[in-house]
Enzyme design. Structure first.
Site, mmCIF file in Angstrom:
data_model
loop_
_atom_site.group_PDB
_atom_site.id
_atom_site.type_symbol
_atom_site.label_atom_id
_atom_site.label_comp_id
_atom_site.label_asym_id
_atom_site.label_seq_id
_atom_site.Cartn_x
_atom_site.Cartn_y
_atom_site.Cartn_z
ATOM 1 N N LYS A 33 0.814 -1.220 0.000
ATOM 2 C CA LYS A 33 0.000 0.000 0.000
ATOM 3 C C LYS A 33 0.850 1.274 0.000
ATOM 4 O O LYS A 33 0.466 2.268 -0.620
ATOM 5 C CB LYS A 33 -0.958 0.004 1.188
ATOM 6 C CG LYS A 33 -0.311 0.133 2.557
ATOM 7 C CD LYS A 33 -1.362 0.105 3.647
ATOM 8 C CE LYS A 33 -0.743 0.139 5.032
ATOM 9 N NZ LYS A 33 -0.005 1.366 5.318
ATOM 10 N N THR A 34 2.006 1.235 0.683
ATOM 11 C CA THR A 34 2.860 2.423 0.688
ATOM 12 C C THR A 34 3.329 2.731 -0.730
ATOM 13 O O THR A 34 3.370 3.891 -1.159
ATOM 14 C CB THR A 34 4.069 2.208 1.619
ATOM 15 O OG1 THR A 34 3.599 1.936 2.944
ATOM 16 C CG2 THR A 34 4.973 3.428 1.634
ATOM 17 N N ASP A 216 -3.746 7.407 4.763
ATOM 18 C CA ASP A 216 -3.344 6.024 5.029
ATOM 19 C C ASP A 216 -3.993 5.525 6.324
ATOM 20 O O ASP A 216 -4.386 6.318 7.178
ATOM 21 C CB ASP A 216 -1.821 5.965 5.142
ATOM 22 C CG ASP A 216 -1.279 4.550 5.098
ATOM 23 O OD1 ASP A 216 -2.032 3.619 4.730
ATOM 24 O OD2 ASP A 216 -0.100 4.355 5.426
ATOM 25 N N GLU A 217 -4.075 4.208 6.479
ATOM 26 C CA GLU A 217 -4.590 3.562 7.705
ATOM 27 C C GLU A 217 -5.941 4.153 8.112
ATOM 28 O O GLU A 217 -6.185 4.481 9.278
ATOM 29 C CB GLU A 217 -3.584 3.711 8.858
ATOM 30 C CG GLU A 217 -2.186 3.184 8.569
ATOM 31 C CD GLU A 217 -2.100 1.664 8.588
ATOM 32 O OE1 GLU A 217 -3.155 0.993 8.693
ATOM 33 O OE2 GLU A 217 -0.974 1.131 8.495
ATOM 34 N N GLN A 247 -7.337 -5.112 9.950
ATOM 35 C CA GLN A 247 -6.217 -4.630 10.756
ATOM 36 C C GLN A 247 -6.620 -3.460 11.656
ATOM 37 O O GLN A 247 -5.778 -2.693 12.108
ATOM 38 C CB GLN A 247 -5.051 -4.225 9.849
ATOM 39 C CG GLN A 247 -4.457 -5.399 9.080
ATOM 40 C CD GLN A 247 -3.219 -5.009 8.309
ATOM 41 O OE1 GLN A 247 -2.141 -4.826 8.868
ATOM 42 N NE2 GLN A 247 -3.370 -4.879 6.997
ATOM 43 N N ARG A 554 2.539 -10.753 10.307
ATOM 44 C CA ARG A 554 3.887 -10.173 10.407
ATOM 45 C C ARG A 554 4.938 -11.163 9.911
ATOM 46 O O ARG A 554 6.061 -10.766 9.595
ATOM 47 C CB ARG A 554 4.237 -9.826 11.860
ATOM 48 C CG ARG A 554 3.357 -8.808 12.585
ATOM 49 C CD ARG A 554 3.120 -7.571 11.799
ATOM 50 N NE ARG A 554 1.870 -7.675 11.031
ATOM 51 C CZ ARG A 554 1.534 -6.873 10.042
ATOM 52 N NH1 ARG A 554 2.358 -5.930 9.652
ATOM 53 N NH2 ARG A 554 0.380 -7.025 9.407
#
Length: 593
Positions: A33-34, A216-217, A247, A554
């Site tokens: 996504k970044t 973002d987020e 998330q 992770r």
């Protein structure tokens, strides 16, 4: 000429090509996504001649902001400067420096951090002769501000057994902040909303200055942050929000998972793109993660896939107790220590108190470790307080311990002296845990912490865990010696430089946004994960499942999950029940003889 689309998959390209109007990018863990956010900005600038100064990128951490700045600078050879890249709080601080005077905020206002906030509340509560902790009031006030609730409306919105007291303290707190020309972090958001609502020309100025907004987020936004994003985008509607329902793990600090759905209602016709190709984990880890999260019923689920090899099976290991769990993890780490850096290994847990047994075994095995976002168990404030109380029972002239105990309050120290005079001849005969309980009863030390505040609750868990150690070493001399030995082992490792690049120990919350080759998730038991405070509420239970999902995703190559038959934690030895999150899984049972 920059090749904006090089190396992108079809869904990533689709997200980047959404140039006009609102769009929602549901980005699964490890889906790049970044990269999508950065390349969308580059696409706007390079291919659509958008003025970089009209673009705002909002991130949730300063670290993420720096990463995006660095990526854009590297690709454009430092030739591009956006209108803004940073967090909501820093963005709002900038707006208030410029235009806060319209609502009575001076240009030179001071931002109070958490310590300043607690000190101000202490002053207010002292005048009111309140026995309740400042932390309780700060948490409730923060909740109110994140939902844009003023002191005047507090009683209308919130109803609980201390709500009238909180409303009164909240009102006084705001008066003192204003008198001091100060804002706290939550004010930065709330005051910008006030500014935008009360002064339309100011809002229009920022709407026209910043015509493209990327957030973002988005699943972690609260009410105030949502309103700011919405108002900034109302004219041009060029807004992209990126997030993942699965998330969302921060409801306890005001995040509202419903904001992702609300965005679709407020911005009709918003394009939706799912990023489901994963670039981090093996397919077996992703399948395990999907099996977990698909049990949630209240939000959409992404089904992640990868072009990488299937990889090794996820291991679910049953052990006898927490010591065997720590020993097993330590031995597994030693097996791979020659193959990869320690820093590529992480041990994750639900509560900070769980780190104690892992820390001690790692020190015993000589495994270097680093606590991420936390403090070593025996260096935590509440633990050191109690250790100083206990040290003074043996050594009344210990000046270091004496100074610390006196700072906890003269009245509390006087009560402690009374206890000392009563039991000084019995100190070596009484069990350590009993001495601890006598200190708690006499000094009312536990009253410093409010179980309704998450941070205080964690401290109370650490105190209970210290009692677990006390029950293992009933003689006070032996107990204090054990603590000293553990600390000396830590400092030996620190002097050798081992701890700097060691295994990462952290809570599941702290693991968000990180990745590791080998991941151990410990304590998969009812009451730990899911946590006992969440079991009776479907929304909290689903958040616990999302928290586990975050931990699982992770892992890049290897994932090991452990649970114990019995666990000595928080001062008790209990039979443990395997977490509902892994009940269907196969496992290996590890016996230690």
């Amino acid at each position: 000429m920059i090749d904006i689309f090089k190396g992108l998959n079809p869904q990533q390209k689709k997200a980047i090509e959404c140039i006009h109007g609102p769009s929602i990018v549901l980005a699964g863990a490890g889906s790049g996504k970044t990269r999508v956010l950065v390349h969308k900005v580059l696409n706007l600038i390079e291919n659509h001649t958008v003025d970089p100064r009209s673009i705002v990128m909002i991130t949730f951490t300063n670290k993420a902001a720096r990463e995006m700045k660095d990526r854009i600078a590297a690709i454009t050879e430092n030739k591009t400067t956006l209108g803004y890249i940073g967090t909501f709080h820093s963005f709002c601080a900038m707006i208030l420096r410029r235009d806060g005077e319209y609502i009575g905020i001076p240009h030179s206002y001071t931002i109070y951090d958490d310590g300043d906030q607690q000190q101000l509340l202490k002053q207010i509560l002292k005048k009111k002769q309140s026995k309740f902790s400042p932390r309780f009031f700060s948490a409730k006030i923060s909740d109110a501000k994140n939902q844009l609730v003023s002191p005047e409306r507090f009683i209308e919105i919130f109803s609980f057994y201390r709500s009238a007291q909180v409303a009164e303290v909240y009102h006084q707190y705001q008066k003192e902040l204003q008198k001091n020309d100060a804002l706290d972090f939550d004010d930065l958001l709330m005051k910008v909303v006030d500014l935008f609502r009360m002064h339309m020309p100011i809002l229009e100025k920022y709407q026209n200055r910043y015509q493209h907004l990327l957030v973002d987020e988005f699943q972690d936004t609260n009410v105030a942050q949502y309103i700011i994003a919405k108002k900034l985008s109302q004219i041009h509607k060029n807004v992209t929000v990126v997030g993942d329902f699965s998330q969302s793990i921060y409801s306890w600090r005001g995040a509202d998972i419903r904001n992702l759905e609300k965005f679709s209602e407020d911005f009709e016709g918003a394009q939706k793109i799912n990023l489901e190709q994963n670039y981090r984990s093996t397919q077996k880890i992703l399948d395990f993660a999907y099996e977990i999260i698909s049990e949630n019923q209240t939000h959409p689920i992404l089904h992640l896939h990868t072009d990488a090899e299937p990889g090794d099976d996820v291991e679910i290991i049953e052990v006898e107790n927490e010591e065997d769990e720590a020993t097993y993890i330590a031995e597994r780490i030693q097996d791979v220590a020659n193959e990869i850096d320690y820093s590529e290994i992480a041990v994750l847990y639900r509560t900070n108190a769980q780190s104690r047994s892992i820390e001690e075994l790692f020190l015993h095995f000589g495994i270097p470790y680093t606590l991420i976002g936390g403090t070593r168990f025996y260096d935590r404030k509440e633990v050191k307080d109690i250790l100083c109380y206990l040290r003074l029972l043996l050594h009344p002239d210990d000046s270091v311990a004496l100074e610390r105990v006196i700072k906890l309050g003269k009245r509390r120290f006087q009560k402690y002296k009374e206890l000392f005079l009563q039991i000084k001849d019995l100190v070596l005969e009484l069990p350590t845990a009993e001495l601890m309980e006598m200190i708690f009863d006499k000094t009312e030390y536990l009253g410093l912490y409010d179980p309704d505040v998450s941070e205080d609750y964690a401290r109370l868990e650490n105190i209970k865990e210290l009692k677990s150690v006390a029950l293992t070493f009933p003689n006070l001399v032996d107990f204090l010696e054990q603590v000293a030995l553990v600390e000396s082992e830590y400092f030996e490792g620190e002097k050798s430089g081992k701890s700097k690049d060691g295994v990462r120990l952290m809570t599941l919350h702290q693991a968000k946004g990180l990745e590791f080759t080998h991941v151990f998730i410990t304590g998969l038991e009812e009451g730990l994960l899911p946590h006992s405070r969440s079991i009776d509420d479907i929304h909290q239970l689903e958040e616990e499942r999302r928290l586990f999902y975050v931990g699982v995703t992770r892992a890049k190559k290897n994932l090991v999950i452990t649970h114990a038959k019995r666990r000595f934690i928080f001062g008790r030895r209990n039979a443990a029940m395997k977490s509902r999150f892994i009940r269907s899984g196969e496992e290996d049972e590890i016996e230690w003889w």
